[in-house]
Design a protein around this motif. Structure first.
Motif, PDB file in Angstrom:
ATOM      1  N   SER A   1       1.096  -1.056  -0.095  1.00  0.00           N
ATOM      2  CA  SER A   1       0.017  -0.039  -0.043  1.00  0.00           C
ATOM      3  C   SER A   1       0.768   1.216   0.002  1.00  0.00           C
ATOM      4  O   SER A   1       1.926   1.374   0.611  1.00  0.00           O
ATOM      5  N   TYR A   2       0.368   2.292  -0.500  1.00  0.00           N
ATOM      6  CA  TYR A   2       1.164   3.436  -0.555  1.00  0.00           C
ATOM      7  C   TYR A   2       1.396   4.063   0.670  1.00  0.00           C
ATOM      8  O   TYR A   2       2.530   4.530   1.077  1.00  0.00           O
ATOM      9  N   SER A   3       0.509   3.973   1.703  1.00  0.00           N
ATOM     10  CA  SER A   3       0.325   4.564   2.927  1.00  0.00           C
ATOM     11  C   SER A   3       1.913   3.670   3.752  1.00  0.00           C
ATOM     12  O   SER A   3       2.675   4.526   4.412  1.00  0.00           O
ATOM     13  N   LEU A   4       1.682   2.344   3.566  1.00  0.00           N
ATOM     14  CA  LEU A   4       3.055   1.798   4.063  1.00  0.00           C
ATOM     15  C   LEU A   4       4.236   2.301   3.595  1.00  0.00           C
ATOM     16  O   LEU A   4       5.301   2.382   4.232  1.00  0.00           O
ATOM     17  N   LEU A   5       4.219   2.293   2.255  1.00  0.00           N
ATOM     18  CA  LEU A   5       5.587   2.964   1.555  1.00  0.00           C
ATOM     19  C   LEU A   5       5.884   4.187   2.126  1.00  0.00           C
ATOM     20  O   LEU A   5       7.167   4.473   2.308  1.00  0.00           O
ATOM     21  N   GLY A   6       4.776   5.103   2.162  1.00  0.00           N
ATOM     22  CA  GLY A   6       5.163   6.348   2.680  1.00  0.00           C
ATOM     23  C   GLY A   6       5.858   6.523   4.061  1.00  0.00           C
ATOM     24  O   GLY A   6       6.931   7.231   4.442  1.00  0.00           O
ATOM     25  N   VAL A   7       5.054   5.596   4.971  1.00  0.00           N
ATOM     26  CA  VAL A   7       5.916   5.388   6.235  1.00  0.00           C
ATOM     27  C   VAL A   7       7.416   4.922   6.300  1.00  0.00           C
ATOM     28  O   VAL A   7       8.052   5.398   7.012  1.00  0.00           O
ATOM     29  N   ALA A   8       7.696   4.025   5.378  1.00  0.00           N
ATOM     30  CA  ALA A   8       8.919   3.671   5.326  1.00  0.00           C
ATOM     31  C   ALA A   8       9.827   4.745   4.774  1.00  0.00           C
ATOM     32  O   ALA A   8      11.092   4.934   5.046  1.00  0.00           O
ATOM     33  N   GLN A   9       9.111   5.514   3.781  1.00  0.00           N
ATOM     34  CA  GLN A   9      10.233   6.822   3.307  1.00  0.00           C
ATOM     35  C   GLN A   9      10.056   7.777   4.454  1.00  0.00           C
ATOM     36  O   GLN A   9      11.462   8.297   4.405  1.00  0.00           O
ATOM     37  N   GLU A  10       9.561   7.942   5.019  1.00  0.00           N
ATOM     38  CA  GLU A  10       9.470   8.824   6.127  1.00  0.00           C
ATOM     39  C   GLU A  10      10.656   8.580   7.262  1.00  0.00           C
ATOM     40  O   GLU A  10      11.400   9.313   7.739  1.00  0.00           O
ATOM     41  N   ARG A  11      10.667   7.339   7.528  1.00  0.00           N
ATOM     42  CA  ARG A  11      11.584   6.597   8.358  1.00  0.00           C
ATOM     43  C   ARG A  11      13.054   6.531   7.823  1.00  0.00           C
ATOM     44  O   ARG A  11      13.860   6.847   8.484  1.00  0.00           O
ATOM     45  N   ALA A  12      13.140   6.638   6.273  1.00  0.00           N
ATOM     46  CA  ALA A  12      14.580   6.581   5.809  1.00  0.00           C
ATOM     47  C   ALA A  12      14.887   8.204   5.570  1.00  0.00           C
ATOM     48  O   ALA A  12      15.578   8.500   4.963  1.00  0.00           O
ATOM     49  N   GLY A  13      13.991   9.048   6.184  1.00  0.00           N
ATOM     50  CA  GLY A  13      14.418  10.288   5.948  1.00  0.00           C
ATOM     51  C   GLY A  13      14.070  11.227   4.412  1.00  0.00           C
ATOM     52  O   GLY A  13      15.075  11.786   4.024  1.00  0.00           O
ATOM     53  N   LYS A  14      13.143  10.499   3.825  1.00  0.00           N
ATOM     54  CA  LYS A  14      12.983  10.818   2.582  1.00  0.00           C
ATOM     55  C   LYS A  14      11.386  11.616   2.509  1.00  0.00           C
ATOM     56  O   LYS A  14      10.540  10.992   2.027  1.00  0.00           O
ATOM     57  N   PRO A  15      11.337  12.888   3.453  1.00  0.00           N
ATOM     58  CA  PRO A  15       9.873  13.139   3.359  1.00  0.00           C
ATOM     59  C   PRO A  15       9.205  13.614   2.002  1.00  0.00           C
ATOM     60  O   PRO A  15       8.009  13.488   1.714  1.00  0.00           O
ATOM     61  N   ASP A  16      10.062  14.021   1.222  1.00  0.00           N
ATOM     62  CA  ASP A  16       9.492  14.400  -0.371  1.00  0.00           C
ATOM     63  C   ASP A  16       8.575  13.143  -0.877  1.00  0.00           C
ATOM     64  O   ASP A  16       7.750  13.130  -1.277  1.00  0.00           O
ATOM     65  N   GLN A  17       9.331  12.024  -0.806  1.00  0.00           N
ATOM     66  CA  GLN A  17       8.875  10.739  -1.347  1.00  0.00           C
ATOM     67  C   GLN A  17       7.662  10.139  -0.431  1.00  0.00           C
ATOM     68  O   GLN A  17       6.573   9.722  -1.318  1.00  0.00           O
ATOM     69  N   ALA A  18       7.687  10.353   0.792  1.00  0.00           N
ATOM     70  CA  ALA A  18       6.608  10.074   1.701  1.00  0.00           C
ATOM     71  C   ALA A  18       5.403  10.870   1.327  1.00  0.00           C
ATOM     72  O   ALA A  18       4.476  10.276   1.353  1.00  0.00           O
ATOM     73  N   ILE A  19       5.719  12.480   1.263  1.00  0.00           N
ATOM     74  CA  ILE A  19       4.343  13.009   0.810  1.00  0.00           C
ATOM     75  C   ILE A  19       3.836  12.631  -0.488  1.00  0.00           C
ATOM     76  O   ILE A  19       2.474  12.496  -0.687  1.00  0.00           O
ATOM     77  N   SER A  20       4.591  12.207  -1.510  1.00  0.00           N
ATOM     78  CA  SER A  20       4.001  11.817  -2.711  1.00  0.00           C
ATOM     79  C   SER A  20       3.170  10.230  -2.639  1.00  0.00           C
ATOM     80  O   SER A  20       2.182  10.317  -2.924  1.00  0.00           O
ATOM     81  N   SER A  21       3.831   9.487  -1.471  1.00  0.00           N
ATOM     82  CA  SER A  21       3.121   8.287  -1.232  1.00  0.00           C
ATOM     83  C   SER A  21       1.887   8.258  -0.799  1.00  0.00           C
ATOM     84  O   SER A  21       0.923   7.750  -1.040  1.00  0.00           O
ATOM     85  N   PHE A  22       1.791   9.279   0.519  1.00  0.00           N
ATOM     86  CA  PHE A  22       0.627   9.581   0.961  1.00  0.00           C
ATOM     87  C   PHE A  22      -0.510  10.086   0.299  1.00  0.00           C
ATOM     88  O   PHE A  22      -1.561   9.938   0.299  1.00  0.00           O
TER      89      PHE A  22
END
Length: 185
Positions: A1-22
Motif C-alpha cells: 500500500s502507498y501508505s506503508l511505503l510512505g511510512v518507510a520513506q518517512e523513516r528513511a528520511g525522505k519526506p518528499d517521497q513520503a508526501i507523494s506516497s501518502f
C-alpha cells in the motif's frame, strides 16, 4: 500500500517521497484518516506547516476520536501564531481526553503567547495539579511572574523547574539574567 511505503520513506528520511506516497494513498481512498495524519507529519517535516495543518484537520474531520492529532495540530497552529485556533484545539482535546498535564502545559504556553495571562496561569496550575513535577508549568509560571515584576518568585519557579529539567540551557540563561537584574537593578 502507498501508505506503508510512505511510512518507510518517512523513516528513511525522505519526506518528499513520503508526501507523494501518502497523496497517492489518499487518491485511492479519500476517507483514509491515517494517510492524512501521516501526510501531515511528512509535510511538517518538510516545513510545509499550512499544508500540514490542513491534513491534520482533515484527519480529525474523518476521525474525531484521533486524540494523537490534537497535539500535532495545536503545535502547528502555535508555530504559525494562530493562537485562537490553537487554543480551541487544546481546549477541545482537554474536553475529550483523560487528565494529562501536557495539554494544559501547551494550552498555558499558547494562552501566554496570545496575551491571555490569567488563563495561562490557570492552565499551568492545572498542569501542576495533575503532575506535580511539570517543568514546563513551573517555567510558564516563572515567565508570568517575571512579566508582572515578581522577580524573586520567578527565580524560585525557574529553580524548581530546573531541578526537574536541568538540561534547559535557555532557562538557565534566563535565570542568570534575572539574578543579575536583582543584584544590579
Amino acid at each position: 500500500s502507498y501508505s506503508l511505503l510512505g511510512v518507510a520513506q518517512e523513516r528513511a528520511g525522505k519526506p518528499d517521497q513520503a508526501i507523494s506516497s501518502f497523496r497517492q494513498a489518499i487518491a485511492l481512498d479519500s476517507d483514509y484518516d491515517v494517510a492524512y495524519r501521516n501526510l501531515g507529519v511528512s509535510l511538517h517535516a518538510a516545513g510545509q506547516h499550512p499544508a500540514a495543518i490542513e491534513n491534520f484537520e482533515q484527519a480529525l474531520h474523518l476521525n474525531p476520536a484521533h486524540l494523537s492529532l490534537f497535539p500535532k495540530l495545536g503545535t502547528e497552529l502555535m508555530q504559525l501564531e494562530r493562537y485562537d485556533d490553537a487554543i480551541r484545539v487544546w481546549k477541545t482535546m482537554l474536553d475529550r481526553s483523560i487528565e494529562d498535564s501536557e495539554p494544559y502545559e501547551s494550552l498555558g504556553i499558547c494562552l501566554f503567547q496570545a496575551g491571555q495571562l490569567s488563563e495561562a496561569r490557570i492552565a499551568f496550575h492545572r498542569a501542576l495539579e495533575i503532575k506535580g513535577n511539570s517543568a514546563p508549568a513551573f517555567f510558564g509560571l516563572a515567565l508570568l511572574n517575571e512579566q508582572s515584576g515578581r522577580l524573586s518568585e520567578a527565580i524560585q519557579l525557574y529553580e524548581t523547574g530546573l531541578t526537574i529539567a536541568p538540561e534547559s540551557s535557555e532557562v538557565l540563561d534566563r535565570l542568570t539574567q534575572l539574578r543579575s537584574q536583582i543584584k544590579n537593578p
